[in-house]
Design an enzyme around this catalytic site. Structure first.
Site, PDB file in Angstrom:
ATOM      1  N   ARG A 238      -9.286   8.293  -0.467  1.00 53.53           N
ATOM      2  CA  ARG A 238     -10.415   8.731   0.363  1.00 53.53           C
ATOM      3  C   ARG A 238     -11.014   9.999  -0.234  1.00 53.53           C
ATOM      4  O   ARG A 238     -10.365  10.684  -1.030  1.00 53.53           O
ATOM      5  CB  ARG A 238      -9.947   8.943   1.803  1.00 53.53           C
ATOM      6  CG  ARG A 238      -9.656   7.596   2.497  1.00 53.53           C
ATOM      7  CD  ARG A 238      -9.290   7.775   3.951  1.00 53.53           C
ATOM      8  NE  ARG A 238      -9.376   6.516   4.681  1.00 53.53           N
ATOM      9  CZ  ARG A 238      -8.410   5.605   4.743  1.00 53.53           C
ATOM     10  NH1 ARG A 238      -7.260   5.822   4.117  1.00 53.53           N
ATOM     11  NH2 ARG A 238      -8.572   4.495   5.432  1.00 53.53           N
TER      12      ARG A 238
ATOM     13  N   ASN B  47       0.852  -1.183   0.000  1.00 55.75           N
ATOM     14  CA  ASN B  47       0.000   0.000   0.000  1.00 55.75           C
ATOM     15  C   ASN B  47       0.897   1.246   0.000  1.00 55.75           C
ATOM     16  O   ASN B  47       1.703   1.436   0.916  1.00 55.75           O
ATOM     17  CB  ASN B  47      -0.899  -0.014   1.241  1.00 55.75           C
ATOM     18  CG  ASN B  47      -1.925   1.093   1.240  1.00 55.75           C
ATOM     19  OD1 ASN B  47      -1.618   2.235   0.930  1.00 55.75           O
ATOM     20  ND2 ASN B  47      -3.150   0.774   1.618  1.00 55.75           N
TER      21      ASN B  47
ATOM     22  N   HIS C 175      -3.944  -4.888   7.712  1.00 58.42           N
ATOM     23  CA  HIS C 175      -4.067  -3.851   8.741  1.00 58.42           C
ATOM     24  C   HIS C 175      -3.171  -4.182   9.935  1.00 58.42           C
ATOM     25  O   HIS C 175      -3.395  -5.134  10.667  1.00 58.42           O
ATOM     26  CB  HIS C 175      -5.500  -3.654   9.243  1.00 58.42           C
ATOM     27  CG  HIS C 175      -5.700  -2.293   9.849  1.00 58.42           C
ATOM     28  ND1 HIS C 175      -6.121  -1.203   9.114  1.00 58.42           N
ATOM     29  CD2 HIS C 175      -5.490  -1.829  11.101  1.00 58.42           C
ATOM     30  CE1 HIS C 175      -6.198  -0.139   9.899  1.00 58.42           C
ATOM     31  NE2 HIS C 175      -5.800  -0.488  11.099  1.00 58.42           N
ATOM     32  N   ASP C 176      -2.140  -3.379  10.092  1.00 61.45           N
ATOM     33  CA  ASP C 176      -1.170  -3.480  11.193  1.00 61.45           C
ATOM     34  C   ASP C 176      -0.296  -4.731  11.118  1.00 61.45           C
ATOM     35  O   ASP C 176       0.374  -5.073  12.104  1.00 61.45           O
ATOM     36  CB  ASP C 176      -1.858  -3.400  12.560  1.00 61.45           C
ATOM     37  CG  ASP C 176      -2.361  -1.998  12.876  1.00 61.45           C
ATOM     38  OD1 ASP C 176      -1.971  -1.057  12.154  1.00 61.45           O
ATOM     39  OD2 ASP C 176      -3.141  -1.846  13.832  1.00 61.45           O
TER      40      ASP C 176
ATOM     41  N   HIS D 132      -5.591   3.326  -1.376  1.00 61.29           N
ATOM     42  CA  HIS D 132      -6.875   3.522  -0.696  1.00 61.29           C
ATOM     43  C   HIS D 132      -7.223   5.003  -0.773  1.00 61.29           C
ATOM     44  O   HIS D 132      -7.000   5.763   0.165  1.00 61.29           O
ATOM     45  CB  HIS D 132      -6.773   3.055   0.758  1.00 61.29           C
ATOM     46  CG  HIS D 132      -8.083   3.000   1.471  1.00 61.29           C
ATOM     47  ND1 HIS D 132      -8.367   2.044   2.423  1.00 61.29           N
ATOM     48  CD2 HIS D 132      -9.189   3.771   1.379  1.00 61.29           C
ATOM     49  CE1 HIS D 132      -9.595   2.253   2.890  1.00 61.29           C
ATOM     50  NE2 HIS D 132     -10.103   3.294   2.271  1.00 61.29           N
TER      51      HIS D 132
ATOM     52  N   HIS E 164      -4.205  11.724   0.858  1.00 53.85           N
ATOM     53  CA  HIS E 164      -2.970  11.039   0.466  1.00 53.85           C
ATOM     54  C   HIS E 164      -3.075  10.639  -1.006  1.00 53.85           C
ATOM     55  O   HIS E 164      -2.644  11.393  -1.872  1.00 53.85           O
ATOM     56  CB  HIS E 164      -2.640   9.858   1.393  1.00 53.85           C
ATOM     57  CG  HIS E 164      -3.815   9.108   1.923  1.00 53.85           C
ATOM     58  ND1 HIS E 164      -4.700   8.420   1.115  1.00 53.85           N
ATOM     59  CD2 HIS E 164      -4.262   8.930   3.201  1.00 53.85           C
ATOM     60  CE1 HIS E 164      -5.622   7.849   1.868  1.00 53.85           C
ATOM     61  NE2 HIS E 164      -5.401   8.139   3.131  1.00 53.85           N
TER      62      HIS E 164
ATOM     63  N   GLY F 262       1.042  -1.458   4.286  1.00 51.30           N
ATOM     64  CA  GLY F 262       1.495  -0.130   3.919  1.00 51.30           C
ATOM     65  C   GLY F 262       2.199   0.599   5.033  1.00 51.30           C
ATOM     66  O   GLY F 262       3.410   0.817   4.992  1.00 51.30           O
ATOM     67  N   HIS F 263       1.466   0.976   6.080  1.00 49.48           N
ATOM     68  CA  HIS F 263       2.014   1.849   7.116  1.00 49.48           C
ATOM     69  C   HIS F 263       3.276   1.259   7.746  1.00 49.48           C
ATOM     70  O   HIS F 263       4.321   1.924   7.811  1.00 49.48           O
ATOM     71  CB  HIS F 263       0.958   2.107   8.183  1.00 49.48           C
ATOM     72  CG  HIS F 263       1.406   3.050   9.249  1.00 49.48           C
ATOM     73  ND1 HIS F 263       1.459   4.423   9.068  1.00 49.48           N
ATOM     74  CD2 HIS F 263       1.849   2.829  10.518  1.00 49.48           C
ATOM     75  CE1 HIS F 263       1.903   5.001  10.166  1.00 49.48           C
ATOM     76  NE2 HIS F 263       2.149   4.061  11.062  1.00 49.48           N
TER      77      HIS F 263
ATOM     78  N   ARG G  51       4.642  18.538   0.836  1.00 49.47           N
ATOM     79  CA  ARG G  51       5.403  19.669   0.280  1.00 49.47           C
ATOM     80  C   ARG G  51       4.768  20.248  -0.980  1.00 49.47           C
ATOM     81  O   ARG G  51       5.263  21.224  -1.520  1.00 49.47           O
ATOM     82  CB  ARG G  51       6.840  19.224  -0.021  1.00 49.47           C
ATOM     83  CG  ARG G  51       7.691  18.998   1.212  1.00 49.47           C
ATOM     84  CD  ARG G  51       7.996  20.275   1.956  1.00 49.47           C
ATOM     85  NE  ARG G  51       8.828  21.191   1.181  1.00 49.47           N
ATOM     86  CZ  ARG G  51      10.155  21.207   1.235  1.00 49.47           C
ATOM     87  NH1 ARG G  51      10.796  20.362   2.020  1.00 49.47           N
ATOM     88  NH2 ARG G  51      10.835  22.058   0.516  1.00 49.47           N
TER      89      ARG G  51
ATOM     90  N   THR H 227      -8.108   5.935   9.553  1.00 49.89           N
ATOM     91  CA  THR H 227      -7.740   4.669   8.942  1.00 49.89           C
ATOM     92  C   THR H 227      -8.907   3.709   9.119  1.00 49.89           C
ATOM     93  O   THR H 227      -9.856   4.000   9.855  1.00 49.89           O
ATOM     94  CB  THR H 227      -6.459   4.091   9.586  1.00 49.89           C
ATOM     95  OG1 THR H 227      -6.041   2.916   8.863  1.00 49.89           O
ATOM     96  CG2 THR H 227      -6.682   3.740  11.040  1.00 49.89           C
TER      97      THR H 227
ATOM     98  N   GLU I 208      -8.692   0.048  -2.740  1.00 47.37           N
ATOM     99  CA  GLU I 208      -9.551  -0.113  -1.572  1.00 47.37           C
ATOM    100  C   GLU I 208     -10.406   1.123  -1.373  1.00 47.37           C
ATOM    101  O   GLU I 208      -9.987   2.232  -1.708  1.00 47.37           O
ATOM    102  CB  GLU I 208      -8.706  -0.315  -0.306  1.00 47.37           C
ATOM    103  CG  GLU I 208      -7.776  -1.498  -0.328  1.00 47.37           C
ATOM    104  CD  GLU I 208      -6.950  -1.603   0.935  1.00 47.37           C
ATOM    105  OE1 GLU I 208      -6.402  -2.685   1.189  1.00 47.37           O
ATOM    106  OE2 GLU I 208      -6.831  -0.591   1.663  1.00 47.37           O
TER     107      GLU I 208
END
EC number: 2.6.99.2
Length: 237
Positions: A45, A7, A190-191, A43, A50, A213-214, A18, A100, A70
């Site tokens: 939104r 992700n 997720h996580d 993903h 992002h 991703g994160h 920036r 999230t 997603e």
């Protein structure tokens, strides 16, 4: 081998901070594929804080592996997915202002809605997946929508694993077994991280794909993006 879809939302977050094009999202996605990842996930939104809708269109032109989009199937999102035609769409019940994802679908309460949405995507040859909690009833409800896959929402596993409670994987094992019996493909996300992905992969049967991703981007600050992608691939063998 379980496929790794990276992700790239956080890359877009850094770029947007920036206002320019550094880092270059398209180059990073191309590099991630070159490092061995088997997919790219985004993903978008509604506030485009992002990933921007334009990014989805641009990525479609250059992604050579699986492309997974997603999101919550609101009209604008559905229009985007039908225009871009990714490999897979993952339906997530995000509230408009959610930071999230924080819950899976109630596939019983929303069955008719999901059936309509999924049928529309499948008519356009887009594989569908539903974000669900590791709950037998929700998995069974997902099967009744006609979806191709589910994506297991793994936050509870990650939190339990961090505390040393490996039994937190058990609901995911049972959910995966039920999904497989019902003919559903199994994704997860997720996580998930370098610390917990190997055990999850070893325990959960028939795991086709993870979307990360994160954690992956954070780990790359220390180890480098190429190294981290390869570290995940080794853990997913």
């Amino acid at each position: 081998m379980t496929k790794l879809s990276v992700n790239v939302n956080k890359i877009a977050t850094l770029r947007n901070a920036r206002g320019g094009n550094v880092p270059d999202l398209l180059k990073v996605a191309t590099d991630i594929e070159a490092f061995g990842a088997q997919g790219i996930t985004i993903h978008p939104r509604p506030d485009e804080r992002h990933i921007r809708y334009r990014d989805a269109r641009d990525l479609k032109k250059i992604v050579k592996t699986e492309f997974n989009i997603e999101g919550n199937p609101i009209p604008n999102f559905m229009d985007l997915v039908l225009e871009v035609c990714p490999t897979q769409v993952t339906l997530v019940p995000d509230a408009i202002g959610a930071i999230t994802s924080n819950a899976g679908w109630d596939t019983i309460a929303h069955r008719n809605f999901l059936k309509e949405v999924i049928a529309e995507f499948q008519r356009n040859n887009i594989r569908t997946s539903i974000f669900v909690d590791p709950d037998a009833k929700m998995v069974e409800g997902a099967a009744e929508t006609g979806t191709d896959r589910i994506e297991l929402y793994t936050e509870s596993y990650a939190k339990g694993f961090e505390k040393g409670n490996r039994e937190e994987v058990n609901p995911f094992v049972q959910a995966a077994k039920i999904a497989h019996q019902l003919g559903l493909g199994i994704n997860a996300g997720h996580d998930l991280s370098l610390a917990n992905i190997k055990y999850f992969k070893e325990q959960v049967p028939n795991l086709l794909e993870v979307s990360i991703g994160h954690a992956l981007i954070c780990e790359s600050l220390y180890y480098g993006l190429e190294n981290v992608v390869k570290m995940y691939l080794n853990r997913l063998l």
